[in-house]
Design a protein around this motif. Structure first.
Motif, PDB file in Angstrom:
ATOM      1  N   TYR A  35       0.666  -4.129  -7.980  1.00  0.00           N
ATOM      2  CA  TYR A  35       0.541  -2.821  -7.349  1.00  0.00           C
ATOM      3  C   TYR A  35       0.903  -2.820  -5.875  1.00  0.00           C
ATOM      4  O   TYR A  35       0.875  -3.852  -5.211  1.00  0.00           O
ATOM      5  N   GLY A  37       0.132  -0.028  -2.579  1.00  0.00           N
ATOM      6  CA  GLY A  37      -0.567   1.203  -2.198  1.00  0.00           C
ATOM      7  C   GLY A  37       0.152   1.954  -1.087  1.00  0.00           C
ATOM      8  O   GLY A  37       0.747   1.344  -0.200  1.00  0.00           O
ATOM      9  N   PHE A  38       0.101   3.287  -1.176  1.00  0.00           N
ATOM     10  CA  PHE A  38       0.708   4.139  -0.151  1.00  0.00           C
ATOM     11  C   PHE A  38      -0.325   5.155   0.317  1.00  0.00           C
ATOM     12  O   PHE A  38      -0.803   5.960  -0.498  1.00  0.00           O
ATOM     13  N   ASP A  39      -0.688   5.125   1.582  1.00  0.00           N
ATOM     14  CA  ASP A  39      -1.642   6.108   2.095  1.00  0.00           C
ATOM     15  C   ASP A  39      -0.911   7.384   2.496  1.00  0.00           C
ATOM     16  O   ASP A  39      -0.014   7.328   3.343  1.00  0.00           O
ATOM     17  N   LEU A  69      -0.042   3.067  -6.185  1.00  0.00           N
ATOM     18  CA  LEU A  69      -1.358   3.613  -5.876  1.00  0.00           C
ATOM     19  C   LEU A  69      -1.241   4.564  -4.689  1.00  0.00           C
ATOM     20  O   LEU A  69      -0.709   4.194  -3.640  1.00  0.00           O
ATOM     21  N   THR A  74      -8.575   6.018   0.479  1.00  0.00           N
ATOM     22  CA  THR A  74      -8.455   5.201   1.693  1.00  0.00           C
ATOM     23  C   THR A  74      -7.987   6.015   2.902  1.00  0.00           C
ATOM     24  O   THR A  74      -8.351   5.711   4.041  1.00  0.00           O
ATOM     25  N   ASP A  79      -6.287   3.246   7.768  1.00  0.00           N
ATOM     26  CA  ASP A  79      -6.098   1.801   7.925  1.00  0.00           C
ATOM     27  C   ASP A  79      -5.879   1.437   9.396  1.00  0.00           C
ATOM     28  O   ASP A  79      -4.909   1.883  10.001  1.00  0.00           O
ATOM     29  N   TYR A 168     -12.285  -0.357   6.031  1.00  0.00           N
ATOM     30  CA  TYR A 168     -11.041  -0.119   5.289  1.00  0.00           C
ATOM     31  C   TYR A 168     -10.665  -1.302   4.392  1.00  0.00           C
ATOM     32  O   TYR A 168     -10.312  -1.138   3.218  1.00  0.00           O
ATOM     33  N   GLN A 172      -9.721  -1.292   0.282  1.00  0.00           N
ATOM     34  CA  GLN A 172      -8.464  -1.762  -0.321  1.00  0.00           C
ATOM     35  C   GLN A 172      -8.725  -2.946  -1.254  1.00  0.00           C
ATOM     36  O   GLN A 172      -8.106  -3.065  -2.311  1.00  0.00           O
ATOM     37  N   ASP A 175     -10.029  -1.651  -4.453  1.00  0.00           N
ATOM     38  CA  ASP A 175      -8.934  -1.091  -5.275  1.00  0.00           C
ATOM     39  C   ASP A 175      -8.320  -2.165  -6.164  1.00  0.00           C
ATOM     40  O   ASP A 175      -8.095  -1.950  -7.353  1.00  0.00           O
ATOM     41  N   GLN A 188      -0.873  -8.048  -5.742  1.00  0.00           N
ATOM     42  CA  GLN A 188      -0.668  -6.917  -4.838  1.00  0.00           C
ATOM     43  C   GLN A 188       0.451  -7.244  -3.846  1.00  0.00           C
ATOM     44  O   GLN A 188       0.486  -8.336  -3.276  1.00  0.00           O
ATOM     45  N   GLN A 194       0.008  -5.728   5.920  1.00  0.00           N
ATOM     46  CA  GLN A 194      -1.070  -5.599   4.941  1.00  0.00           C
ATOM     47  C   GLN A 194      -1.673  -6.941   4.517  1.00  0.00           C
ATOM     48  O   GLN A 194      -2.541  -6.995   3.644  1.00  0.00           O
ATOM     49  N   ASN A 197      -5.544  -7.272   4.397  1.00  0.00           N
ATOM     50  CA  ASN A 197      -6.127  -6.400   3.372  1.00  0.00           C
ATOM     51  C   ASN A 197      -5.861  -6.951   1.970  1.00  0.00           C
ATOM     52  O   ASN A 197      -6.711  -6.862   1.075  1.00  0.00           O
TER      53      ASN A 197
HETATM   54  N1  LIG Z   1      -3.323   0.155   3.560  1.00  0.00           N
HETATM   55  C1  LIG Z   1      -2.022   0.450   3.028  1.00  0.00           C
HETATM   56  C2  LIG Z   1      -2.056   1.428   1.895  1.00  0.00           C
HETATM   57  C3  LIG Z   1      -2.930   0.977   0.750  1.00  0.00           C
HETATM   58  C4  LIG Z   1      -4.056   1.707   0.382  1.00  0.00           C
HETATM   59  C5  LIG Z   1      -4.868   1.296  -0.658  1.00  0.00           C
HETATM   60  C6  LIG Z   1      -4.557   0.128  -1.358  1.00  0.00           C
HETATM   61  O1  LIG Z   1      -5.380  -0.291  -2.378  1.00  0.00           O
HETATM   62  C7  LIG Z   1      -3.439  -0.612  -0.997  1.00  0.00           C
HETATM   63  C8  LIG Z   1      -2.640  -0.181   0.054  1.00  0.00           C
HETATM   64  C9  LIG Z   1      -1.134   0.983   4.169  1.00  0.00           C
HETATM   65  O2  LIG Z   1      -1.629   1.455   5.148  1.00  0.00           O
HETATM   66  O3  LIG Z   1       0.064   0.949   4.047  1.00  0.00           O
END
Ligand SMILES: N[C@@H](Cc1ccc(O)cc1)C(=O)O
Length: 411
Positions: A35, A37-39, A69, A74, A79, A168, A172, A175, A188, A194, A197
């Motif tokens: 996966y 993730g994209f906020d 995701l 989040t 972040d 934060y 993550q 998740d 991930q 990242q 995280n």
């Molecule tokens: N923290 C990541 C986005 C993200 C959010 C939740 C996740 O589980 C993973 C990644 C970013 O700022 O780009």
């Protein structure tokens, strides 16, 4: 047979991996669910996100299963990784609207049909967390001492890191645990910012579930000065055509610095590496061919073939139209000057385009000078015979409107 790992490695994506050998082996043996993730902190994905989307696409093409995701939960926290200031807190309405746009954009770039990829939103589990339960289940596995020494928070200690943001990393990490349980997600990926995280999630799964979990980060595209790539004076380069037109998007890549062309071809297009290497080795004026291919290919992936063609035609006709109209002021200069080579400022001076050398320098540094439709990024750049086209002319553009032709003559 080359694996997804080989492909990503060869193309220069990979920056750090948690367990390189095990990851390699896993890619050889099985279909991996991973996966990214994209906020949804803005209305649209940006050029900055595009590297990770491309990595996701390569992984999918190699037969692995992506989970995209959307960080609806989040984003309520924000972040702090690598940020010098706290983000503005966003409303749920803003976040939801942005999340919808992100979903649409991702669906165009990744194939979500028939379960080939999965889209999830972490708001679905994070918003309902019970505080005490969470602390006892997840918080207990995190060492505050270690978190405080994480690279990603370093830039924050001057201005202070709030307790809100300090959480934060746990969100993550949770998740990853959730996706591991629900979808057997074992890997991930993300940009190199990242790393901490991602490591948090890998260790949480290993400790709490006693199961393998892996992480890997990708190179972040930067300019030769080390700034984030994908930004202009006007702000971010967006993937949404209403925020950055396909033409401006094309022009951004068409005017990229020479030294970044190969890296961008490799990370941002699907061209085979032989072609990337061939184009990346072009020098002098020929590098413009490589930039045209780059701009076309990236625009094609993001906006489709038709828009890429339109942008290319518009870019070329603007330039040629200017050159052919006949009304363009022209300065004739002897070939010997260009055999030796002349620096851009002296050339502009000879053409009476500037009042002073410092004016020229300022203009160039502001990105206000181009030669043959290529932005000049360096005040010391030298113009030589190889910059001339078939008709022995080059076009200098100063500011938005002033065009001036230099004709190379043999007296
Ligand atoms: N923290 C990541 C986005 C993200 C959010 C939740 C996740 O589980 C993973 C990644 C970013 O700022 O780009």
């Amino acid at each position: 047979m080359s694996t997804a790992f080989d492909v990503l490695m060869e193309r220069g994506f990979i920056e750090q991996t948690t367990h390189e050998n095990e990851i390699k082996e896993m890619f050889e043996k099985e279909q991996v669910t991973f996966y990214i993730g994209f906020d949804p902190t803005a209305e649209s994905l940006t050029a900055g996100h595009f590297v990770t989307v491309m990595a996701m696409a390569h992984m999918q093409q190699a037969g692995h299963r992506p989970i995209a995701l959307i960080g609806g939960g989040t984003t309520m926290i924000g972040d702090p990784s690598g940020k010098s200031d706290m983000r503005k807190m966003m409303t749920t309405e803003q976040i939801n609207a942005n999340a919808e746009n992100f979903k649409k954009q991702l669906s165009k770039l990744i194939d979500f049909s028939d379960g080939k990829a999965i889209m999830v939103n972490n708001a679905d589990w994070l918003l309902n967390i019970n505080y005490i339960e969470f602390l006892r289940e997840v918080g207990v596995h995190f060492s505050v001492n270690r978190m405080l020494s994480a690279e990603c928070y370093k830039s924050r200690y001057e201005k202070g890191l709030t307790f809100l943001e300090f959480n934060y990393m746990l969100m993550q990490s949770y998740d990853f645990l959730e996706l591991n349980k629900k979808h057997n997600c074992v890997l991930q990926l993300g940009g190199n910012d990242q790393w901490s995280n991602i490591l948090g999630g890998v260790e949480l799964i290993r400790r709490k579930e006693n199961k393998p979990a892996f992480g890997m980060t990708f190179k972040l595209l930067t300019t030769s000065e080390g700034k984030k790539m994908g930004k202009t004076e006007k702000g971010a380069v967006w993937l949404d055509p209403n925020k950055t037109s396909p033409y401006d998007f094309y022009q951004y890549w068409r005017n990229i610095e020479d030294v970044k062309v190969k890296e961008c071809l490799s990370l941002l297009t699907f061209l085979p590496m032989e072609e990337v290497n061939r184009l990346g080795a072009l020098e002098g004026a020929k590098i413009n061919q490589a930039k045209e291919v780059l701009a076309y290919e990236v625009t094609k992936i993001v906006h489709g073939e038709q828009e890429a063609q339109k942008a290319e035609t518009a870019a070329k006709s603007l330039f040629m139209g200017g050159a052919k109209s006949g009304s363009i002021p022209t300065t004739e200069l002897d070939q010997s000057i260009f055999e030796e080579g002349i620096d851009i400022i002296s050339l502009m001076d000879k053409a009476n385009l500037i009042q002073s050398r410092s004016e020229a320098r300022r203009l160039i540094l502001q990105g206000g000078v181009s030669v043959n439709d290529n932005k000049v990024n360096d005040v010391n750049v030298t113009i030589t015979l190889s910059d001339f086209k078939d008709d022995d002319t080059i076009m200098i553009k100063k500011g938005k409107k002033v065009y001036h032709q230099i004709k190379c003559v043999n007296q």
